[in-house]
Enzyme design. Structure first.
Site, PDB file in Angstrom:
ATOM      1  N   GLN A   1       1.035  -1.117   0.175  1.00 58.31           N
ATOM      2  CA  GLN A   1       0.076   0.063   0.082  1.00 58.31           C
ATOM      3  C   GLN A   1       1.040   1.284  -0.028  1.00 58.31           C
ATOM      4  O   GLN A   1       1.295   1.672   1.182  1.00 58.31           O
ATOM      5  CB  GLN A   1      -0.894   0.021   1.258  1.00 58.31           C
ATOM      6  CG  GLN A   1      -2.058   1.171   1.065  1.00 58.31           C
ATOM      7  CD  GLN A   1      -3.015   1.022   2.359  1.00 58.31           C
ATOM      8  OE1 GLN A   1      -3.279  -0.038   2.815  1.00 58.31           O
ATOM      9  NE2 GLN A   1      -3.700   1.953   2.437  1.00 58.31           N
ATOM     10  N   PHE A   2       1.073   1.871  -1.081  1.00 57.17           N
ATOM     11  CA  PHE A   2       2.035   2.891  -1.301  1.00 57.17           C
ATOM     12  C   PHE A   2       1.556   4.078  -0.647  1.00 57.17           C
ATOM     13  O   PHE A   2       2.084   5.060  -0.203  1.00 57.17           O
ATOM     14  CB  PHE A   2       2.379   3.059  -2.707  1.00 57.17           C
ATOM     15  CG  PHE A   2       1.412   3.897  -3.514  1.00 57.17           C
ATOM     16  CD1 PHE A   2       1.529   5.433  -3.582  1.00 57.17           C
ATOM     17  CD2 PHE A   2       0.195   3.286  -4.305  1.00 57.17           C
ATOM     18  CE1 PHE A   2       0.370   6.254  -4.305  1.00 57.17           C
ATOM     19  CE2 PHE A   2      -0.851   3.906  -4.861  1.00 57.17           C
ATOM     20  CZ  PHE A   2      -0.612   5.311  -4.944  1.00 57.17           C
ATOM     21  N   THR A   3       0.132   4.268  -0.456  1.00 53.33           N
ATOM     22  CA  THR A   3      -0.351   5.352   0.031  1.00 53.33           C
ATOM     23  C   THR A   3       0.013   5.641   1.704  1.00 53.33           C
ATOM     24  O   THR A   3      -0.187   6.606   2.218  1.00 53.33           O
ATOM     25  CB  THR A   3      -1.927   5.454  -0.043  1.00 53.33           C
ATOM     26  OG1 THR A   3      -2.523   4.134   0.661  1.00 53.33           O
ATOM     27  CG2 THR A   3      -2.438   5.498  -1.426  1.00 53.33           C
TER      28      THR A   3
END
Length: 143
Positions: free
Chosen positions: A78-80
């Site tokens: 989850q790059f966010t």
């Protein structure tokens, strides 16, 4: 590297309305890989996740690990998690590692946990996913 870990009774990932992964008792682990993260950082975090003792023992104390309870992990990249919201109203993701490099480190993270005998399922890297979970506790930690 940022990790949000939730103790779950179950969790699953769907892509385009099709379930691609699911676990029963264990951890949902959301993983954000950042610029500057290294193999050593990833190995250390994997060891920490695999060894966390956050399941209750017979006395109700958080004293048991995944191995003790036969738990599993659902790991989702989850790059966010790497978003910076300190300026304005739109997050900046400049600290997130480029996807091709991040995938290598995410796969290393998963494989390091598997080495100690814990079953690890994953989402699908780089695509839109629907993540469902039943949080147990709730019990959530940030690493």
């Amino acid at each position: 590297m940022k990790i949000v870990l939730q103790r779950v009774q179950n969790a699953s990932v769907c892509v385009e309305e099709k379930e691609v992964s699911k676990i029963k008792t264990g951890f949902l682990v959301l993983v954000g890989i950042e610029e500057g993260d290294t193999k050593e950082v990833v190995e250390k975090k994997a060891k920490k996740v695999a060894g966390l003792r956050i399941f209750p023992d017979d006395n109700g104390k958080t004293n048991l690990s995944l191995t003790d309870v036969g738990g599993e992990i659902l790991a989702v990249s989850q790059f966010t998690l790497c978003g910076d919201c300190s300026h304005g109203f739109r997050p900046s993701f400049s600290q997130a590692m480029r996807p091709d490099q991040a995938k290598v480190l995410f796969d290393l993270f998963v494989n390091e946990i598997r080495k100690v005998g814990i079953k690890v399922c994953t989402g699908v890297f780089g695509v839109h996913m629907i993540v469902r979970l039943t949080n147990d506790g709730p019990f959530t930690v940030i690493l």
